[in-house]
Write an enzyme that holds these catalytic residues in place. Structure first.
Site, PDB file in Angstrom:
ATOM      1  N   VAL A   8      -5.225 -11.307  -3.139  1.00 52.19           N
ATOM      2  CA  VAL A   8      -4.971 -10.364  -2.042  1.00 52.19           C
ATOM      3  C   VAL A   8      -6.283 -10.067  -1.324  1.00 52.19           C
ATOM      4  CG1 VAL A   8      -4.047  -8.090  -1.425  1.00 52.19           C
ATOM      5  CG2 VAL A   8      -3.118  -9.306  -3.408  1.00 52.19           C
ATOM      6  N   ASP A  61     -16.997 -10.643   2.141  1.00 52.04           N
ATOM      7  CA  ASP A  61     -16.675 -10.494   3.548  1.00 52.04           C
ATOM      8  C   ASP A  61     -15.877 -11.737   3.937  1.00 52.04           C
ATOM      9  OD1 ASP A  61     -16.650 -10.555   6.378  1.00 52.04           O
ATOM     10  OD2 ASP A  61     -18.486  -9.367   6.460  1.00 52.04           O
ATOM     11  N   TYR A 155      -7.292  -8.049  19.412  1.00 54.26           N
ATOM     12  CA  TYR A 155      -6.364  -7.818  18.300  1.00 54.26           C
ATOM     13  C   TYR A 155      -5.045  -8.541  18.558  1.00 54.26           C
ATOM     14  CZ  TYR A 155      -3.965  -5.215  14.595  1.00 54.26           C
ATOM     15  OH  TYR A 155      -3.271  -4.867  13.464  1.00 54.26           O
ATOM     16  N   LYS A 159      -3.657 -11.609  16.326  1.00 54.75           N
ATOM     17  CA  LYS A 159      -2.431 -11.416  15.547  1.00 54.75           C
ATOM     18  C   LYS A 159      -1.317 -12.339  16.032  1.00 54.75           C
ATOM     19  CE  LYS A 159      -3.765  -8.174  12.595  1.00 54.75           C
ATOM     20  NZ  LYS A 159      -3.840  -8.435  11.139  1.00 54.75           N
ATOM     21  N   VAL A 188       1.336   2.129  10.584  1.00 51.59           N
ATOM     22  CA  VAL A 188       1.221   2.455   9.164  1.00 51.59           C
ATOM     23  C   VAL A 188       0.112   3.503   9.022  1.00 51.59           C
ATOM     24  CG1 VAL A 188       0.698   1.569   6.856  1.00 51.59           C
ATOM     25  CG2 VAL A 188       1.916   0.121   8.509  1.00 51.59           C
TER      26      VAL A 188
HETATM   27  N1  NAP Z   1      -2.243   0.467  10.091  1.00 51.63           N
HETATM   28  C1  NAP Z   1      -1.431  -0.041  11.005  1.00 51.63           C
HETATM   29  O1  NAP Z   1      -0.825   0.697  11.820  1.00 51.63           O
HETATM   30  C2  NAP Z   1      -1.210  -1.530  11.084  1.00 51.63           C
HETATM   31  C3  NAP Z   1      -0.079  -1.969  11.771  1.00 51.63           C
HETATM   32  C4  NAP Z   1       0.171  -3.352  11.821  1.00 51.63           C
HETATM   33  C5  NAP Z   1      -0.679  -4.222  11.199  1.00 51.63           C
HETATM   34  N2  NAP Z   1      -1.783  -3.766  10.536  1.00 51.63           N
HETATM   35  C6  NAP Z   1      -2.616  -4.765   9.842  1.00 51.63           C
HETATM   36  O2  NAP Z   1      -2.438  -4.562   8.480  1.00 51.63           O
HETATM   37  C7  NAP Z   1      -3.563  -5.061   7.753  1.00 51.63           C
HETATM   38  C8  NAP Z   1      -3.976  -4.028   6.722  1.00 51.63           C
HETATM   39  O3  NAP Z   1      -4.361  -2.859   7.407  1.00 51.63           O
HETATM   40  P1  NAP Z   1      -4.133  -1.409   6.797  1.00 51.63           P
HETATM   41  O4  NAP Z   1      -3.311  -0.650   7.766  1.00 51.63           O
HETATM   42  O5  NAP Z   1      -3.710  -1.518   5.388  1.00 51.63           O
HETATM   43  O6  NAP Z   1      -5.610  -0.790   6.963  1.00 51.63           O
HETATM   44  P2  NAP Z   1      -6.856  -0.705   5.990  1.00 51.63           P
HETATM   45  O7  NAP Z   1      -6.572   0.213   4.878  1.00 51.63           O
HETATM   46  O8  NAP Z   1      -8.005  -0.376   6.891  1.00 51.63           O
HETATM   47  O9  NAP Z   1      -6.988  -2.186   5.407  1.00 51.63           O
HETATM   48  C9  NAP Z   1      -7.777  -3.186   5.989  1.00 51.63           C
HETATM   49  C10 NAP Z   1      -8.544  -3.840   4.859  1.00 51.63           C
HETATM   50  O10 NAP Z   1      -9.244  -4.989   5.363  1.00 51.63           O
HETATM   51  C11 NAP Z   1     -10.480  -5.048   4.702  1.00 51.63           C
HETATM   52  N3  NAP Z   1     -11.421  -5.774   5.535  1.00 51.63           N
HETATM   53  C12 NAP Z   1     -11.703  -5.540   6.833  1.00 51.63           C
HETATM   54  N4  NAP Z   1     -12.657  -6.388   7.255  1.00 51.63           N
HETATM   55  C13 NAP Z   1     -12.967  -7.175   6.200  1.00 51.63           C
HETATM   56  C14 NAP Z   1     -13.871  -8.230   5.990  1.00 51.63           C
HETATM   57  N5  NAP Z   1     -14.683  -8.663   6.988  1.00 51.63           N
HETATM   58  N6  NAP Z   1     -13.944  -8.814   4.776  1.00 51.63           N
HETATM   59  C15 NAP Z   1     -13.141  -8.382   3.780  1.00 51.63           C
HETATM   60  N7  NAP Z   1     -12.260  -7.401   3.904  1.00 51.63           N
HETATM   61  C16 NAP Z   1     -12.168  -6.797   5.105  1.00 51.63           C
HETATM   62  C17 NAP Z   1     -10.903  -3.594   4.491  1.00 51.63           C
HETATM   63  O11 NAP Z   1     -11.730  -3.445   3.351  1.00 51.63           O
HETATM   64  P3  NAP Z   1     -13.322  -3.342   3.425  1.00 51.63           P
HETATM   65  O12 NAP Z   1     -13.658  -2.470   4.603  1.00 51.63           O
HETATM   66  O13 NAP Z   1     -13.697  -2.773   2.096  1.00 51.63           O
HETATM   67  O14 NAP Z   1     -13.795  -4.749   3.586  1.00 51.63           O
HETATM   68  C18 NAP Z   1      -9.572  -2.908   4.240  1.00 51.63           C
HETATM   69  O15 NAP Z   1      -9.296  -2.789   2.864  1.00 51.63           O
HETATM   70  C19 NAP Z   1      -4.604  -5.386   8.812  1.00 51.63           C
HETATM   71  O16 NAP Z   1      -4.627  -6.788   8.987  1.00 51.63           O
HETATM   72  C20 NAP Z   1      -4.101  -4.707  10.064  1.00 51.63           C
HETATM   73  O17 NAP Z   1      -4.469  -5.417  11.214  1.00 51.63           O
HETATM   74  C21 NAP Z   1      -2.067  -2.436  10.470  1.00 51.63           C
END
Ligand code: NAP
Length: 240
Positions: A8, A61, A155, A159, A188
């Site tokens: 994951v 990363d 974005y 996506k 979310v």
């Molecule tokens: N929240 C929403 O409304 C929403 C809606 C639709 C889709 N999404 C998508 O859902 C996915 C998960 O997002 P989430 O809402 O669960 O937010 P989140 O809690 O911010 O999760 C994003 C995760 O990605 C990791 N990450 C970011 N850049 C990284 C990098 N360069 N290397 C490794 N890890 C990285 C972050 O961990 P670290 O910072 O520790 O690296 C974080 O754990 C994302 O792809 C986002 O685009 C979100």
């Protein structure tokens, strides 16, 4: 069922963490990647507390190809073939329009949301082929399904590109037992919201999906019989 290994990304928070916890609690051996070590360790603790097998914490990363390859080699060495890959790491930036975006942010977003996803898939595919199959869950966004003007240029482009990865995977690798799912969540309530130009208030957050709502869908995909491919799943909060 401790012979199945799930890797994951984005596992230290949000839906990546929630998906990892559900997968681990269901008996899968889970490898956890993201940049923040304490967050990944907290996810690992939640899996063990839920009765799951001890996960492998692999900080990285996702934009670093060598780090991804090293992590994949570690997973293979410790857990064997990656049977399931959940790609949840993602990035956005507050400056999202043609008028205010920066090209360095654009490149970082595409690298995180699209290129690194392709790299992780490229690393795991040979093992899946050899094993006769595997499951890949690609976290996109509802903004790639119907245009959401606030989501941002980079974005949305990144996506939407994930749809092409999913479709080509299912078209070319389905015969090898590999199946891919494009997951398109609406809003979310997660840390991701901090990247918005305007922060949603508590009422708005309360109406959003929770990370675990999405994790339930991920688990549904992982648990589907091997002959079933769930091409796309769009999930939105009721009433939005
Ligand atoms: N929240 C929403 O409304 C929403 C809606 C639709 C889709 N999404 C998508 O859902 C996915 C998960 O997002 P989430 O809402 O669960 O937010 P989140 O809690 O911010 O999760 C994003 C995760 O990605 C990791 N990450 C970011 N850049 C990284 C990098 N360069 N290397 C490794 N890890 C990285 C972050 O961990 P670290 O910072 O520790 O690296 C974080 O754990 C994302 O792809 C986002 O685009 C979100």
């Amino acid at each position: 069922m401790t012979d199945r290994c799930t890797w994951v990304t984005g596992a230290g928070s949000g839906m990546g963490r929630a998906s990892a916890v559900r997968a681990g609690a269901s008996g899968r051996r889970v490898a956890l990647s993201g940049r923040r070590v304490p967050s990944l360790e907290e996810t690992a603790k939640r899996i063990v507390d839920a009765g799951g097998p001890a996960p492998l914490v692999l900080p990285l990363d996702v934009r670093d190809p060598d780090a991804l390859a090293e992590a994949h080699a570690r997973v293979r060495a410790e857990f064997g073939t990656v049977e399931a890959l959940v790609l949840s790491a993602g990035l956005n930036a507050p400056a999202r329009t043609w008028a205010d975006q920066s090209m360095s942010d654009f490149a970082a977003i595409v690298e995180t949301n699209l290129t690194s996803v392709a790299r992780a898939i490229d690393l795991t595919l040979p093992g899946m082929r050899n094993a006769g199959g595997g499951t890949i869950v690609i976290v996109s966004s509802i903004s790639a399904w119907r245009l959401s003007p606030g989501a941002g240029v980079a974005y949305t482009a990144s996506k939407r590109g994930l749809k092409a990865l999913t479709e080509t995977l299912n078209g070319q690798e389905g015969r090898n037992g590999v199946r891919a799912t494009l997951l398109l969540p609406g809003d979310v309530d997660s840390e991701f919201l901090r990247l918005r130009p305007v922060q949603p208030d508590e009422d708005s957050r309360a109406r959003m999906l929770s990370p675990d709502d999405v994790a339930r869908a991920v688990q549904f995909v992982l648990d589907a019989p091997p002959g079933v491919t769930i091409d796309e799943l769009v999930i939105s909060p009721t009433g939005f």
